[in-house]
Design a protein around this motif. Structure first.
Motif, PDB file in Angstrom:
ATOM      1  N   UNK A   9       0.852  -1.399   0.102  1.00 14.09           N
ATOM      2  CA  UNK A   9      -0.096   0.140   0.060  1.00 14.09           C
ATOM      3  C   UNK A   9       0.861   1.255   0.101  1.00 14.09           C
ATOM      4  N   UNK A  10       0.439   2.232  -0.790  1.00  9.57           N
ATOM      5  CA  UNK A  10       1.350   3.344  -0.967  1.00  9.57           C
ATOM      6  C   UNK A  10       1.021   4.458   0.191  1.00  9.57           C
ATOM      7  N   UNK A  11       2.040   5.328   0.446  1.00 12.11           N
ATOM      8  CA  UNK A  11       1.687   6.171   1.712  1.00 12.11           C
ATOM      9  C   UNK A  11       0.441   7.266   1.384  1.00 12.11           C
ATOM     10  N   UNK A  12       0.428   7.423  -0.100  1.00 12.62           N
ATOM     11  CA  UNK A  12      -0.706   8.315  -0.717  1.00 12.62           C
ATOM     12  C   UNK A  12      -2.129   7.791  -0.192  1.00 12.62           C
ATOM     13  N   UNK A  13      -2.418   6.330  -0.535  1.00 15.25           N
ATOM     14  CA  UNK A  13      -3.647   5.624  -0.005  1.00 15.25           C
ATOM     15  C   UNK A  13      -3.708   5.550   1.647  1.00 15.25           C
ATOM     16  N   UNK A  14      -2.499   5.387   2.354  1.00 15.17           N
ATOM     17  CA  UNK A  14      -2.397   5.366   3.798  1.00 15.17           C
ATOM     18  C   UNK A  14      -3.125   6.932   4.409  1.00 15.17           C
ATOM     19  N   UNK A  15      -2.799   7.790   3.574  1.00 16.98           N
ATOM     20  CA  UNK A  15      -2.825   9.403   4.090  1.00 16.98           C
ATOM     21  C   UNK A  15      -4.188   9.669   3.514  1.00 16.98           C
ATOM     22  N   UNK A  16      -4.887   8.982   2.764  1.00 14.93           N
ATOM     23  CA  UNK A  16      -5.956   9.594   2.095  1.00 14.93           C
ATOM     24  C   UNK A  16      -7.223   9.231   3.192  1.00 14.93           C
ATOM     25  N   UNK A  17      -8.378  10.066   3.246  1.00 10.48           N
ATOM     26  CA  UNK A  17      -9.338   9.719   4.105  1.00 10.48           C
ATOM     27  C   UNK A  17     -10.404   8.747   3.193  1.00 10.48           C
ATOM     28  N   UNK A  18     -10.660   7.758   3.782  1.00 12.13           N
ATOM     29  CA  UNK A  18     -11.465   6.836   2.881  1.00 12.13           C
ATOM     30  C   UNK A  18     -13.038   6.836   3.208  1.00 12.13           C
TER      31      UNK A  18
ATOM     32  N   UNK B  92      -9.066  -1.637  14.241  1.00 12.98           N
ATOM     33  CA  UNK B  92      -9.845  -2.682  13.395  1.00 12.98           C
ATOM     34  C   UNK B  92      -9.467  -2.453  11.758  1.00 12.98           C
ATOM     35  N   UNK B  93      -9.374  -3.710  11.030  1.00 12.78           N
ATOM     36  CA  UNK B  93      -8.984  -3.744   9.858  1.00 12.78           C
ATOM     37  C   UNK B  93     -10.265  -3.429   9.311  1.00 12.78           C
ATOM     38  N   UNK B  94     -10.605  -2.471   8.267  1.00 18.58           N
ATOM     39  CA  UNK B  94     -11.777  -2.129   7.655  1.00 18.58           C
ATOM     40  C   UNK B  94     -11.434  -2.050   6.084  1.00 18.58           C
ATOM     41  N   UNK B  95     -12.397  -2.215   5.231  1.00 17.36           N
ATOM     42  CA  UNK B  95     -12.164  -2.260   3.914  1.00 17.36           C
ATOM     43  C   UNK B  95     -13.070  -1.009   3.282  1.00 17.36           C
TER      44      UNK B  95
ATOM     45  N   UNK C 104      -9.371  -0.567  -0.633  1.00 17.01           N
ATOM     46  CA  UNK C 104      -8.204  -0.310   0.189  1.00 17.01           C
ATOM     47  C   UNK C 104      -8.724  -0.961   1.635  1.00 17.01           C
ATOM     48  N   UNK C 105      -7.701  -1.846   2.102  1.00 20.57           N
ATOM     49  CA  UNK C 105      -8.012  -2.334   3.581  1.00 20.57           C
ATOM     50  C   UNK C 105      -6.922  -1.900   4.389  1.00 20.57           C
ATOM     51  N   UNK C 106      -7.130  -1.395   5.639  1.00 19.25           N
ATOM     52  CA  UNK C 106      -6.086  -1.074   6.418  1.00 19.25           C
ATOM     53  C   UNK C 106      -6.806  -0.658   7.758  1.00 19.25           C
ATOM     54  N   UNK C 107      -5.921  -0.664   9.005  1.00 14.75           N
ATOM     55  CA  UNK C 107      -6.377  -0.389  10.165  1.00 14.75           C
ATOM     56  C   UNK C 107      -7.253   0.926  10.049  1.00 14.75           C
ATOM     57  N   UNK C 108      -8.325   0.786  10.688  1.00 16.96           N
ATOM     58  CA  UNK C 108      -9.163   2.023  11.209  1.00 16.96           C
ATOM     59  C   UNK C 108      -8.521   2.893  12.245  1.00 16.96           C
ATOM     60  N   UNK C 109      -8.337   4.374  12.037  1.00 13.29           N
ATOM     61  CA  UNK C 109      -7.798   5.103  12.867  1.00 13.29           C
ATOM     62  C   UNK C 109      -8.513   6.363  13.766  1.00 13.29           C
ATOM     63  N   UNK C 110      -9.799   6.273  13.194  1.00 14.45           N
ATOM     64  CA  UNK C 110     -10.746   7.219  13.404  1.00 14.45           C
ATOM     65  C   UNK C 110     -11.250   8.111  12.095  1.00 14.45           C
TER      66      UNK C 110
END
Length: 68
Positions: free
Chosen positions: A1-10, A24-27, A32-38
């Motif tokens: 996963x790129x840093x751009x995707x990680x920084x984007x608000x989904x 929690x892992x969310x899609x 894109x699947x990643x941990x939810x941080x708020x």
């Protein structure tokens, strides 16, 4: 996963992801699947794929944004 995707608000389906907890892992709607941080609401950093999918009547998962 790129840093751009990680920084984007989904965007998330409110039915598939009703109340995620921190870490929690969310899609997202874009897949894109990643941990939810708020929830982050910064239009400049929103994921363009999620924005396009959220504008549709039906999400890729088959739910609508008005369902709960």
């Amino acid at each position: 996963m790129t840093a751009e995707i990680e920084r984007a608000a989904h965007a998330y389906c409110p039915v598939c992801t009703p109340d995620p907890g921190r870490g929690d892992l969310v899609t997202a709607l874009c897949g894109a699947t990643h941990p939810y941080w708020g929830r982050r609401e910064r239009p400049v950093n929103n994921c363009p794929a999620c924005e396009a999918l959220a504008a549709n009547t039906v999400y890729p998962c088959g739910h609508t944004g008005s369902e709960r």
